[in-house]
Design a protein around this motif. Structure first.
Motif, PDB file in Angstrom:
ATOM      1  N   SER A 101      62.634  18.585  66.537  1.00  6.99           N
ATOM      2  CA  SER A 101      61.815  19.699  66.984  1.00  6.99           C
ATOM      3  C   SER A 101      60.198  19.427  66.961  1.00  6.99           C
ATOM      4  O   SER A 101      59.480  19.479  68.170  1.00  6.99           O
ATOM      5  CB  SER A 101      62.141  20.920  66.286  1.00  6.99           C
ATOM      6  OG  SER A 101      61.760  20.813  64.815  1.00  6.99           O
ATOM      7  N   ARG A 230      66.893  28.422  67.994  1.00  9.90           N
ATOM      8  CA  ARG A 230      65.760  28.994  68.502  1.00  9.90           C
ATOM      9  C   ARG A 230      66.492  29.440  70.039  1.00  9.90           C
ATOM     10  O   ARG A 230      66.348  30.744  70.514  1.00  9.90           O
ATOM     11  CB  ARG A 230      64.691  28.118  68.893  1.00  9.90           C
ATOM     12  CG  ARG A 230      63.769  28.538  69.767  1.00  9.90           C
ATOM     13  CD  ARG A 230      62.645  27.441  70.098  1.00  9.90           C
ATOM     14  NE  ARG A 230      63.130  26.313  70.858  1.00  9.90           N
ATOM     15  CZ  ARG A 230      62.968  25.037  70.693  1.00  9.90           C
ATOM     16  NH1 ARG A 230      62.186  24.437  69.677  1.00  9.90           N
ATOM     17  NH2 ARG A 230      63.357  24.154  71.283  1.00  9.90           N
ATOM     18  N   LEU A 242      62.973  30.194  61.117  1.00  9.31           N
ATOM     19  CA  LEU A 242      62.738  29.013  61.899  1.00  9.31           C
ATOM     20  C   LEU A 242      61.151  28.554  61.256  1.00  9.31           C
ATOM     21  O   LEU A 242      60.323  29.429  61.166  1.00  9.31           O
ATOM     22  CB  LEU A 242      62.732  28.890  63.257  1.00  9.31           C
ATOM     23  CG  LEU A 242      64.280  28.993  63.675  1.00  9.31           C
ATOM     24  CD1 LEU A 242      64.326  29.181  65.290  1.00  9.31           C
ATOM     25  CD2 LEU A 242      64.715  27.551  63.487  1.00  9.31           C
ATOM     26  N   ASP A 246      58.672  24.865  65.275  1.00  8.64           N
ATOM     27  CA  ASP A 246      59.710  25.324  65.931  1.00  8.64           C
ATOM     28  C   ASP A 246      59.816  26.481  67.165  1.00  8.64           C
ATOM     29  O   ASP A 246      60.445  26.224  68.021  1.00  8.64           O
ATOM     30  CB  ASP A 246      60.828  25.500  65.315  1.00  8.64           C
ATOM     31  CG  ASP A 246      61.379  24.125  64.421  1.00  8.64           C
ATOM     32  OD1 ASP A 246      60.820  23.037  64.684  1.00  8.64           O
ATOM     33  OD2 ASP A 246      62.181  24.362  63.518  1.00  8.64           O
ATOM     34  N   VAL A 247      59.013  27.383  66.870  1.00  2.96           N
ATOM     35  CA  VAL A 247      58.610  28.522  67.792  1.00  2.96           C
ATOM     36  C   VAL A 247      57.568  28.776  68.226  1.00  2.96           C
ATOM     37  O   VAL A 247      57.560  29.893  68.954  1.00  2.96           O
ATOM     38  CB  VAL A 247      59.549  29.825  66.973  1.00  2.96           C
ATOM     39  CG1 VAL A 247      61.161  29.470  66.729  1.00  2.96           C
ATOM     40  CG2 VAL A 247      58.963  30.196  65.735  1.00  2.96           C
ATOM     41  N   GLN A 250      57.020  29.788  72.201  1.00  2.00           N
ATOM     42  CA  GLN A 250      57.832  31.009  72.390  1.00  2.00           C
ATOM     43  C   GLN A 250      57.119  32.080  71.977  1.00  2.00           C
ATOM     44  O   GLN A 250      56.998  33.132  72.640  1.00  2.00           O
ATOM     45  CB  GLN A 250      59.175  30.813  72.022  1.00  2.00           C
ATOM     46  CG  GLN A 250      59.929  29.869  72.701  1.00  2.00           C
ATOM     47  CD  GLN A 250      59.921  28.333  72.285  1.00  2.00           C
ATOM     48  OE1 GLN A 250      59.374  28.211  71.109  1.00  2.00           O
ATOM     49  NE2 GLN A 250      60.107  27.562  72.922  1.00  2.00           N
ATOM     50  N   LEU A 256      59.812  35.164  72.369  1.00  2.00           N
ATOM     51  CA  LEU A 256      60.192  35.578  70.959  1.00  2.00           C
ATOM     52  C   LEU A 256      58.997  36.218  70.109  1.00  2.00           C
ATOM     53  O   LEU A 256      57.896  36.147  70.433  1.00  2.00           O
ATOM     54  CB  LEU A 256      60.662  34.402  70.100  1.00  2.00           C
ATOM     55  CG  LEU A 256      61.736  33.470  70.277  1.00  2.00           C
ATOM     56  CD1 LEU A 256      62.121  32.225  69.648  1.00  2.00           C
ATOM     57  CD2 LEU A 256      63.125  34.404  70.156  1.00  2.00           C
TER      58      LEU A 256
END
Length: 311
Positions: A101, A230, A242, A246-247, A250, A256
């Protein structure tokens, strides 16, 4: 006087316990390492290793030599490196281990700039969710968290490793949003299993006021990779814990959203690991400096921090 190459081959072989592993670390063939050690033994008139088909073991003379020269050899290598590093253009194969990631999401976009600046370096990057033996496996560097700092390995902190709860807007629309970590007991939890002990990962959440609450939830889905977790969250299958990097794309896109935005778990730090500062090859020094400067320039430490929404 023995050559530096002979002595270095001896020390690496003694540390690694085999000619082949020493050769891999030095970028030589096993035959070349064996010849250098044999030449050293001939010149000294003493056998340094007990040889068998399975392993090498130091003789008494070998152990005495190892203890006698190890520190001096490092000092000599350091002095030579200090003189030559600034004059030599960084080059050679650069073996780096990093989590998929972090590597795919944040390091790969930096690669064109890195190669334009250092065209003689050939990256060999390994994307893996494990803590590698930096020296024993022959890596120049590693990026991740929680590595054991063995002798001769240093860690340079890049950013915090904050873990947050996320879900898709669609998932949250259909049910009441958790207002407190205790509410996670009733949600669909997308969990992961620890590679170290095989257990389902759980987290202790904390908020800006310093409160800490142990997460209590039964997983509805267990996945082994953060990218898969994810993706499951994006598909509306539940809430996932997470790391922010990693997110982050988003979250910025709105695909997200954070659940319990005032709470996060602290998993330590994302660090850059490499061998002793004094003995860094030019290629490794170039990589270390480039990555740390890029993190500072792009404010990644700040962006990866799980700052409470009311701060």
């Amino acid at each position: 006087m023995e050559t530096l190459s002979n002595l270095e081959c001896f020390i690496r072989t003694a540390d690694a316990g085999s000619f082949s592993e020493a050769a891999r670390q030095l970028g030589l063939t096993p035959a070349a390492v064996s010849r250098n050690v044999a030449m050293l033994e001939k010149n000294l008139g003493a056998r340094l290793f007990h040889r068998s088909t399975r392993r090498l073991a130091l003789t008494e003379a070998g152990e005495e030599l190892r203890q006698g020269i190890a520190g001096s050899l490092e000092e000599l290598q350091s002095a030579l490196a200090a003189v030559s590093t600034e004059r030599l253009e960084p080059s050679g194969v650069l073996r780096v281990s990093m989590s998929p990631s972090i590597g795919m999401g944040w390091l790969m976009p930096m690669l064109p700039e890195f190669l334009a600046r250092f065209p003689r370096i050939r990256p060999e990057w390994h994307f893996e969710n494990r803590q590698v033996d930096l020296v024993g496996e022959g890596y120049d560097a590693a990026i991740g968290g929680g590595f054991e700092l063995r002798q001769g390995v240093v860690a340079r902190r890049l950013a915090p490793a904050h873990v947050i709860a996320v879900a898709s807007p669609g998932y949250l629309q259909a049910r009441a949003q958790p207002a407190h970590p205790s509410d996670l007991r009733t949600v669909d939890w997308i969990a992961s299993r620890s590679l170290q002990n095989g257990r389902i990962r759980t987290w202790v959440l904390r908020n800006g006021a310093g409160e800490e609450v142990a997460m209590e939830a039964s997983p509805s889905l267990v996945l082994s990779d953060p990218a898969a977790m994810r993706e499951a969250a994006l598909l509306g299958l539940g809430i996932a814990m997470l790391a922010v990097p990693d997110v982050l794309p988003q979250l910025e896109q709105g695909t997200l959203v954070r659940v319990l935005p005032d709470w996060h778990a602290d998993a330590g730090a994302i660090s850059l690991y490499y061998a002793s500062r004094a003995l860094l090859p030019a290629k490794t020094r170039a990589f270390v400096d480039f990555v740390t400067q890029a993190f500072e320039r792009d404010r990644l430490a700040e962006r990866f921090a799980a700052v409470p929404s009311h701060a």
